[in-house]
Design an enzyme around this catalytic site. Structure first.
Site, PDB file in Angstrom:
ATOM      1  N   ASN A   1       0.871  -1.177   0.000  1.00 22.15           N
ATOM      2  CA  ASN A   1       0.000   0.000   0.000  1.00 22.15           C
ATOM      3  C   ASN A   1       0.909   1.229   0.000  1.00 22.15           C
ATOM      4  O   ASN A   1       1.461   1.584   1.024  1.00 22.15           O
ATOM      5  CB  ASN A   1      -0.883  -0.038   1.259  1.00 22.15           C
ATOM      6  CG  ASN A   1      -1.705   1.231   1.424  1.00 22.15           C
ATOM      7  OD1 ASN A   1      -1.779   2.068   0.515  1.00 22.15           O
ATOM      8  ND2 ASN A   1      -2.323   1.382   2.588  1.00 22.15           N
ATOM      9  N   TRP A   2       1.045   1.828  -1.176  1.00 24.15           N
ATOM     10  CA  TRP A   2       2.009   2.939  -1.309  1.00 24.15           C
ATOM     11  C   TRP A   2       1.500   4.232  -0.692  1.00 24.15           C
ATOM     12  O   TRP A   2       2.245   5.190  -0.553  1.00 24.15           O
ATOM     13  CB  TRP A   2       2.340   3.170  -2.778  1.00 24.15           C
ATOM     14  CG  TRP A   2       3.091   2.046  -3.441  1.00 24.15           C
ATOM     15  CD1 TRP A   2       3.377   0.803  -2.919  1.00 24.15           C
ATOM     16  CD2 TRP A   2       3.658   2.049  -4.763  1.00 24.15           C
ATOM     17  NE1 TRP A   2       4.082   0.056  -3.826  1.00 24.15           N
ATOM     18  CE2 TRP A   2       4.268   0.791  -4.971  1.00 24.15           C
ATOM     19  CE3 TRP A   2       3.701   2.999  -5.789  1.00 24.15           C
ATOM     20  CZ2 TRP A   2       4.921   0.471  -6.152  1.00 24.15           C
ATOM     21  CZ3 TRP A   2       4.346   2.666  -6.974  1.00 24.15           C
ATOM     22  CH2 TRP A   2       4.946   1.421  -7.145  1.00 24.15           C
ATOM     23  N   LYS A   3       0.212   4.268  -0.387  1.00 22.52           N
ATOM     24  CA  LYS A   3      -0.413   5.485   0.171  1.00 22.52           C
ATOM     25  C   LYS A   3      -0.121   6.684  -0.747  1.00 22.52           C
ATOM     26  O   LYS A   3      -0.078   6.521  -1.955  1.00 22.52           O
ATOM     27  CB  LYS A   3       0.060   5.701   1.614  1.00 22.52           C
ATOM     28  CG  LYS A   3      -0.149   4.434   2.467  1.00 22.52           C
ATOM     29  CD  LYS A   3       0.030   4.654   3.941  1.00 22.52           C
ATOM     30  CE  LYS A   3      -0.179   3.327   4.667  1.00 22.52           C
ATOM     31  NZ  LYS A   3      -0.155   3.449   6.122  1.00 22.52           N
TER      32      LYS A   3
ATOM     33  N   GLY B   1       2.869  -1.078   4.285  1.00 16.21           N
ATOM     34  CA  GLY B   1       2.947   0.338   3.929  1.00 16.21           C
ATOM     35  C   GLY B   1       4.390   0.734   3.672  1.00 16.21           C
ATOM     36  O   GLY B   1       4.939   0.525   2.592  1.00 16.21           O
ATOM     37  N   GLY B   2       5.021   1.297   4.679  1.00 16.99           N
ATOM     38  CA  GLY B   2       6.366   1.874   4.558  1.00 16.99           C
ATOM     39  C   GLY B   2       7.373   0.978   3.846  1.00 16.99           C
ATOM     40  O   GLY B   2       8.063   1.427   2.917  1.00 16.99           O
TER      41      GLY B   2
ATOM     42  N   GLY C   1       2.463   2.317  10.673  1.00 17.62           N
ATOM     43  CA  GLY C   1       3.434   3.397  10.494  1.00 17.62           C
ATOM     44  C   GLY C   1       4.147   3.809  11.765  1.00 17.62           C
ATOM     45  O   GLY C   1       4.795   4.856  11.807  1.00 17.62           O
TER      46      GLY C   1
ATOM     47  N   GLU D   1      -5.380  -4.908  10.570  1.00 18.02           N
ATOM     48  CA  GLU D   1      -4.361  -3.895  10.814  1.00 18.02           C
ATOM     49  C   GLU D   1      -4.678  -3.134  12.104  1.00 18.02           C
ATOM     50  O   GLU D   1      -5.500  -2.206  12.094  1.00 18.02           O
ATOM     51  CB  GLU D   1      -4.316  -2.887   9.662  1.00 18.02           C
ATOM     52  CG  GLU D   1      -3.997  -3.480   8.320  1.00 18.02           C
ATOM     53  CD  GLU D   1      -3.430  -2.430   7.360  1.00 18.02           C
ATOM     54  OE1 GLU D   1      -2.298  -2.612   6.914  1.00 18.02           O
ATOM     55  OE2 GLU D   1      -4.113  -1.429   7.088  1.00 18.02           O
TER      56      GLU D   1
ATOM     57  N   GLU E   1      -6.964   4.901   7.611  1.00 14.06           N
ATOM     58  CA  GLU E   1      -6.749   6.308   7.235  1.00 14.06           C
ATOM     59  C   GLU E   1      -7.965   6.863   6.500  1.00 14.06           C
ATOM     60  O   GLU E   1      -8.285   8.050   6.638  1.00 14.06           O
ATOM     61  CB  GLU E   1      -5.456   6.422   6.401  1.00 14.06           C
ATOM     62  CG  GLU E   1      -4.225   6.240   7.294  1.00 14.06           C
ATOM     63  CD  GLU E   1      -3.007   5.638   6.609  1.00 14.06           C
ATOM     64  OE1 GLU E   1      -2.925   5.648   5.371  1.00 14.06           O
ATOM     65  OE2 GLU E   1      -2.127   5.120   7.346  1.00 14.06           O
TER      66      GLU E   1
ATOM     67  N   HIS F   1      -9.482   1.112   4.826  1.00 17.33           N
ATOM     68  CA  HIS F   1      -8.231   1.416   5.538  1.00 17.33           C
ATOM     69  C   HIS F   1      -8.517   2.436   6.648  1.00 17.33           C
ATOM     70  O   HIS F   1      -9.330   3.342   6.473  1.00 17.33           O
ATOM     71  CB  HIS F   1      -7.180   1.958   4.563  1.00 17.33           C
ATOM     72  CG  HIS F   1      -5.814   1.982   5.169  1.00 17.33           C
ATOM     73  ND1 HIS F   1      -5.409   2.982   6.022  1.00 17.33           N
ATOM     74  CD2 HIS F   1      -4.782   1.107   5.095  1.00 17.33           C
ATOM     75  CE1 HIS F   1      -4.174   2.715   6.435  1.00 17.33           C
ATOM     76  NE2 HIS F   1      -3.769   1.585   5.880  1.00 17.33           N
TER      77      HIS F   1
ATOM     78  N   SER G   1       3.423  -2.099  10.396  1.00 15.03           N
ATOM     79  CA  SER G   1       4.871  -2.147  10.654  1.00 15.03           C
ATOM     80  C   SER G   1       5.499  -3.505  10.311  1.00 15.03           C
ATOM     81  O   SER G   1       6.400  -3.964  11.019  1.00 15.03           O
ATOM     82  CB  SER G   1       5.182  -1.737  12.098  1.00 15.03           C
ATOM     83  OG  SER G   1       4.791  -0.395  12.331  1.00 15.03           O
TER      84      SER G   1
HETATM   85  P1  PGA Z   1       2.910   0.310   7.612  1.00 17.91           P
HETATM   86  O1  PGA Z   1       1.435   0.540   6.980  1.00 17.91           O
HETATM   87  O2  PGA Z   1       3.444  -0.968   7.021  1.00 17.91           O
HETATM   88  O3  PGA Z   1       3.703   1.512   7.181  1.00 17.91           O
HETATM   89  O4  PGA Z   1       2.731   0.220   9.088  1.00 17.91           O
HETATM   90  C1  PGA Z   1       0.549  -0.542   6.811  1.00 17.91           C
HETATM   91  C2  PGA Z   1      -0.742  -0.069   6.198  1.00 17.91           C
HETATM   92  O5  PGA Z   1      -1.216   1.025   6.524  1.00 17.91           O
HETATM   93  O6  PGA Z   1      -1.334  -0.780   5.369  1.00 17.91           O
END
Ligand code: PGA
Length: 256
Positions: free
Chosen positions: A9-11, A235-236, A175, A169, A99, A97, A214
């Site tokens: 997930n590149w956001k 994500g990251g 993050g 999640e 967010e 998600h 994470s």
């Molecule tokens: P993260 O994000 O790996 O940076 O914690 C995961 C996500 O939001 O899908």
């Protein structure tokens, strides 16, 4: 046997050059890797470029997206439809998600509508659920996950989960570098699967449940060693070709 799915997930990250380098890097890193589905969800503007680069690289990656609207066309300014996503070969679509739930006030019911509309259009929902830190500390994790899943089951029926992906999640792990322990994640994944099994054992047996929050190359193997963790939503670490490929390879190795 469930084939693991590792999705990036590149956001809100990317540029033409970054997308090109990252996908070309993944195309090289994933040469010869089997036993895992590897998907990426770039920002919508780069889906066209991503589709072309994935093809050039021999289709080692599955194309996804970070959102969808609940209409296929019409007067819905700023939105993006399943038809359009399909036009670019995107199949794995992230919904729910945390967010989007937080910054765009998306409710369980609205997310269930997205789920239904993706299914109606033949796309695969990557349906995110998970509890906040306060809910975790109050011991409400299982109840929160059950409520979020029930919104979809009530709207679409249990069989709608066939072929879908659930991403557990914990919000406090996203993050933050503060990942859930593999044992804790396994316990929640097992409870999610049991919750689904109470309605349909067959659906529970096949549904992919990813862990997200994470995930890094250093901890990936510990999750994939667990029986109910079928992959990861990353994500990251998905913004680095070597790191993301290492996570995908760890899933392939653990589940082979
Ligand atoms: P993260 O994000 O790996 O940076 O914690 C995961 C996500 O939001 O899908």
């Amino acid at each position: 046997m469930r084939q693991p799915v590792v999705m990036g997930n590149w956001k809100l990250n990317g540029s033409k050059s970054m997308v090109t380098d990252l996908i070309n890097g993944l195309n090289a890193e994933l040469e010869g890797v089997t036993g895992v589905d590897v998907a990426i969800a770039p920002p919508a503007l780069y889906i066209d470029l991503a589709e072309r680069l994935i093809k050039e690289g021999g289709n080692k990656l599955i194309l996804g997206a970070q959102n969808t609207d609940i209409n296929n066309s019409g007067a819905f300014t700023g939105d993006m439809s399943p038809e359009m996503l399909k036009d670019f070969g995107a199949t794995h679509i992230i919904i729910g998600h945390s967010e989007r739930r937080e910054y765009h006030n998306e409710s369980d019911e609205f997310i269930a509508k997205k789920f239904a509309f993706l299914k109606e259009n033949g796309l695969k929902p990557v349906f995110c659920i998970g509890e906040s830190e306060a809910q975790n500390e109050a011991g409400e994790t299982e109840a929160v996950c059950a409520r979020q899943i029930d919104a979809v089951i009530n709207a679409c029926g249990i069989d709608a989960l066939n072929g879908a992906i659930i991403a557990y999640e914990p919000i406090w792990a996203i993050g933050t570098g503060k990942a859930a322990t593999a044992d804790d994640a396994q316990r929640i994944h097992a409870s999610i699967r049991a919750h689904i099994a109470a309605k349909s054992a067959a659906v529970a047996e096949q549904v992919i449940i990813q862990y997200g929050g994470s995930v890094k190359p250093e901890n990936a193997e510990s999750y994939f060693a667990k029986p109910d963790i079928d992959g990861a939503l990353v994500g990251g670490a998905s913004l680095d070709a070597k790191s993301f490929a290492a996570i995908a390879k760890a899933a392939a190795a653990a589940k082979s």
